[in-house]
Design an enzyme around this catalytic site. Structure first.
Site, PDB file in Angstrom:
ATOM      1  N   ASP A 114     -11.059   3.950  -4.775  1.00  0.00           N
ATOM      2  CA  ASP A 114     -10.211   3.312  -3.774  1.00  0.00           C
ATOM      3  C   ASP A 114     -10.984   2.147  -3.145  1.00  0.00           C
ATOM      4  O   ASP A 114     -12.181   1.987  -3.383  1.00  0.00           O
ATOM      5  CB  ASP A 114      -9.864   4.375  -2.722  1.00  0.00           C
ATOM      6  CG  ASP A 114      -8.868   3.868  -1.715  1.00  0.00           C
ATOM      7  OD1 ASP A 114      -8.090   2.957  -2.050  1.00  0.00           O
ATOM      8  OD2 ASP A 114      -8.866   4.387  -0.569  1.00  0.00           O
ATOM      9  N   GLU A 141     -10.865  -3.516  -4.004  1.00  0.00           N
ATOM     10  CA  GLU A 141     -10.365  -4.903  -4.202  1.00  0.00           C
ATOM     11  C   GLU A 141     -11.491  -5.925  -4.199  1.00  0.00           C
ATOM     12  O   GLU A 141     -11.317  -6.945  -4.879  1.00  0.00           O
ATOM     13  CB  GLU A 141      -9.332  -5.236  -3.122  1.00  0.00           C
ATOM     14  CG  GLU A 141      -8.032  -4.460  -3.245  1.00  0.00           C
ATOM     15  CD  GLU A 141      -8.179  -2.965  -2.932  1.00  0.00           C
ATOM     16  OE1 GLU A 141      -9.054  -2.627  -2.123  1.00  0.00           O
ATOM     17  OE2 GLU A 141      -7.446  -2.169  -3.511  1.00  0.00           O
ATOM     18  N   ASP A 164      -1.039   1.663  -0.384  1.00  0.00           N
ATOM     19  CA  ASP A 164      -0.572   2.233   0.887  1.00  0.00           C
ATOM     20  C   ASP A 164       0.840   1.789   1.239  1.00  0.00           C
ATOM     21  O   ASP A 164       1.049   0.872   2.048  1.00  0.00           O
ATOM     22  CB  ASP A 164      -1.538   1.840   2.016  1.00  0.00           C
ATOM     23  CG  ASP A 164      -2.907   2.467   1.812  1.00  0.00           C
ATOM     24  OD1 ASP A 164      -3.022   3.393   0.977  1.00  0.00           O
ATOM     25  OD2 ASP A 164      -3.858   2.038   2.483  1.00  0.00           O
TER      26      ASP A 164
END
Ligand code: GLC
Length: 800
Positions: A406, A409, A484
């Site tokens: 997670d 990015e 999300d």
């Protein structure tokens, strides 16, 4: 966002006239008077790669996206020229390169249709701020052209009239039209004249795509650096475009079948007793579930590769206990490594110089869950090897079966751009560069390193990895989810579109946080979301946890039963989904097919967004509004049976379909043979000695393929699999089922149980390999008592 008009007036430069052309192996080099080179590579008869250099030479040709084992090669290649053009002909394409300005036009070689043409074509602008060039391409948009693809964009399936940016971005509670979000997948599909082509712009800098947004008839794409380097992939079938793109960028290996079961997650389940309680409740309520997740709170102070010993005093023992109950544990691992003197992972990283640094030398420091962190440079192969090795304890010793990557990015908190500054340096596998170039592949390279570690330490079983950030090709290593989202009806519809779009973008193993991550869901929304989610290749409920519980039993009793019914349906359809996954890995066919992909010749499909085909035989249309008792939906051409009551629907038009909360529109293509398992509480719970085959009558012929193997491990690579083609042939008074099987899987299956749907005649006799079969009930419509040995070749059901 920088938009093209702004750039256009800053001084664009263009290639001038071509002064030379030569061929080397599979590539043509066109050189212009102002030293631009176009290297045109014939990758296949239907795939051309256009690569431009401005300075008279190319830099090292390196790509993280392209799969080194991709098949290549062409049947024919000829070049001709006339006074205006160089004409390159393959078996499928005719590409005309203008001698005056290097612009190209690409035609279908067989019928002469103009498929794609440069408008201004290639041009560039010097980047005063960073050096290098901003490279641009504009193309003419054809009449009625539609555009699809581009990864996870949360907007209408058809991208026409819109402009997008690719820059992987942490996007908590993104909305419809938020751009960019988590993924950067610079691949799109154009469709006009019922013919499809694709463009994959393999450039990892921030890229932009404009589909007739600024100018009505112009489509353009550009990047803030790097080269103009794109693959043109011709269909004309969209399925072929996607298959070819997926061949170039790769597919994953077959996942373990348990990872196709239902997953339950929350931020976070802890301590151990709470996780056990969740597990027990699943078994007590007989709701199938294969995986439970450990979100960041399982760690000690959010430090990767540690765990909180007061919450989980004996993680290994707990994991083992869960295994005996049929649950696999998936644990989260983020990229940020806490800056802490006594933390061994931090020290190892520091000692070996594995962390990213700023241009002037200091480490790249940023805040994430544990506080101030340094970040491994996953674009360095040494760092990836180190990272892979770190999974030994969690995976090999403790028995964690999947890793969830997670915040890759990479996400950084409390800074306006939510990520690293542009000057951060990266190795980029020996091609040192700044973050401007490495940003979009950072998450991909993290997932790659994770995959390699999990694979090594799970062996001989298959690994399972899930990532949030991705660039083209990431699908080789991992599954993904859409990030999300929010517990809202709008987000249910966004999830539907995103999964279809990702599928069209070569990434099939995808799902959304069922029920919504942020904000509070209610029973009705959760139910409708589960109904959609069980048809997504990755099926996981996850929520932020600060708005109440989101387990199947968190609403009322009626909801629990409906949710259970749909999760059970997923488990029944596992052999069908697994076969679709095999098609994906083997033939590169997306598991989820938007209607336009299913039937591009039907113009009605070009703007549809809600309906999709799951695998190749099941049509699904989620209910995406509150209080619905049903909905109108479009049926693609063909005849479809309502899964719930066998009612027949004719395709090529819209119809109203009833769908109270305990049901949803699901239809089976006539002629289909759908393999089904008995309901299990987890994959492998029951020995499958009998496979149910649901046959749907068709007056005509249809093939269905069923792939089976051991559901885990690699024996299938040694021929231990079974690939069965079922051919169903229906006539007025007869239904024939033929079975043809290849492969050497030692199955414990002994029989097939046949369910026959939609039979238009009363049965007189049934013959199995020319022997008459005795039957208890012979009737029209639905028959389910036919049990046949799994070795049969041909079955005839004869009518009265
Ligand atoms: C991010 C993830 C989310 C996770 C949370 C805590 O927001 O997207 O899925 O639960 O971080 O780790």
């Amino acid at each position: 966002m920088i938009i093209n008009t702004e750039l256009e007036y800053k001084g664009n430069l263009f290639p001038s006239n071509v002064i030379s052309c030569h061929k080397e192996v599979d590539s043509f080099y066109f050189v212009t008077a102002n030293k631009v080179i176009l290297k045109l590579t014939i990758v296949a008869d239907n795939i051309l790669r256009f690569h431009y250099a401005n300075t008279g030479q190319f830099e090292a040709d390196f790509s993280y996206a392209i799969n080194k084992n991709a098949s290549r090669g062409f049947d024919s290649l000829k070049m001709e020229e006339d006074s205006h053009f160089y004409i390159i002909n393959t078996a499928k394409l005719s590409c005309h390169i203008s001698k005056m300005d290097l612009r190209n036009k690409i035609y279908d070689r067989l019928d002469g249709t103009l498929i794609n043409q440069d408008e201004l074509g290639y041009h560039w602008e010097e980047s005063y701020e960073f050096g290098g060039d901003i490279v641009k391409m504009t193309k003419t948009s054809m009449d009625g052209e539609c555009y699809y693809g581009l990864g996870d964009k949360p907007t209408h399936l058809n991208l026409k009239g819109k402009c997008f940016e690719n820059w992987a971005t942490d996007s908590y509670s993104f909305g419809k039209e938020t751009d960019p979000i988590y993924k950067a997948i610079p691949f799109y599909i154009g469709l006009h004249d019922y013919k499809a082509y694709g463009i994959f712009f393999d450039n990892t800098y921030k890229t932009f795509f404009d589909f007739c947004f600024e100018r009505r008839n112009v489509t353009s794409f550009w990047a803030q650096g790097g080269d103009m380097n794109y693959y043109f992939i011709y269909g004309p079938k969209m399925n072929k475009v996607i298959a070819n793109y997926t061949n170039l960028t790769g597919t994953p290996e077959l996942p373990p079948m348990w990872s196709l079961g239902y997953h339950q997650s929350k931020w976070s389940y802890y301590p151990e007793s709470r996780l056990m309680e969740i597990a027990n409740k699943f078994r007590q309520l007989q709701i199938p579930c294969d995986a439970l997740y450990l979100d960041i709170d399982y760690m000690d102070g959010f430090k990767c590769f540690t765990w909180n010993k007061s919450y989980f005093p004996d993680l290994k023992c707990m994991v083992a206990e869960m295994e005996t109950e049929g649950f696999k544990i998936v644990a989260i691992i983020d990229p940020g490594i806490k800056i802490e003197d006594s933390y061994s992972i931090f020290n190892e990283g520091l000692k070996n110089d594995y962390f990213c640094k700023r241009a002037d030398g200091p480490y790249m420091k940023g805040k994430v869950w544990p506080g101030d962190c340094y970040f491994p440079d996953f674009t360095n192969p040494k760092v990836r090897t180190w990272w892979s090795g770190l999974f030994k304890e969690l995976v090999e010793e403790i028995g964690i079966r999947g890793i969830w990557n997670d915040m890759n990015e990479p996400a950084v908190m409390e800074v306006p751009n939510k990520s690293f500054p542009n000057d951060v340096r990266h190795d980029y596998d020996g091609n040192p560069c700044s973050h401007r170039k490495a940003h979009n592949v950072y998450g991909m390279q993290m997932a790659r390193a994770t995959y390699e570690g999990v694979k090594k330490f799970t062996y001989p079983k298959r690994p399972f990895v899930i990532t949030r950030a991705a660039y083209s090709g990431t699908q080789r290593y991992t599954s993904t989810w859409t990030g999300d989202n929010v517990a809202s009806w709008e987000h249910l519809s966004i999830a539907n579109i995103q999964v279809q779009r990702m599928s069209m973008s070569g990434f099939s193993f995808v799902g959304s946080d069922i029920g919504g991550f942020a904000e509070r869901t209610d029973g009705e929304l959760f139910t409708r979301w589960i109904q959609l989610g069980v048809f997504h290749p990755f099926c996981r409920t996850h929520s932020s946890g600060d708005h109440g519980d989101q387990e199947p039993w968190s609403f009322d009793g009626e909801i629990t039963l409906i949710v259970r019914k749909f999760i059970e349906l997923r488990y029944q359809l596992l052999p069908y989904l697994y076969s679709a996954f095999w098609h994906y890995t083997n033939n590169k066919t997306p598991i989820i097919k938007p209607l336009v992909l299913f039937d591009q010749e039907d113009i009605q499909t070009h703007y549809r967004t809600d309906e999709f085909v799951f695998g190749d035989k099941i049509l699904v249309c989620p209910i995406i509004e509150a209080n619905a008792k049903g909905r109108r939906m479009y049926f693609p051409r063909g005849n479809w049976f309502n899964y719930w009551n066998n009612e027949k629907f004719e395709g090529g038009k819209e119809s109203w379909v009833e769908a109270d909360l305990d049901t949803m529109p699901i239809f089976i293509l006539e002629g289909a043979v759908i393999p089904k398992y008995p309901i299990q509480q987890f994959v492998g719970e029951l020995p499958i000695t009998e496979l149910t085959l649901a046959l749907y009558y068709k007056n005509g012929k249809e093939e269905s393929v069923v792939y089976e193997d051991a559901h885990d491990g690699y024996e299938y690579n040694k021929g231990k699999y079974s690939l069965t083609t079922f051919t169903l042939i229906g006539k007025d008074k007869e239904l024939i089922l033929q079975r043809h099987q290849v492969g050497h899987f030692d199955t414990i299956q002994q029989s097939f149980k046949l369910e026959v749907h939609g039979l238009p005649f009363d049965i007189k006799t049934i013959q199995l390999d020319r022997e008459k079969l005795s039957l208890k009930v012979l009737k029209k419509g639905f028959v389910n008592e036919i049990i046949v040995p799994n070795t049969f070749t041909e079955l005839h059901i004869l009518g009265k």
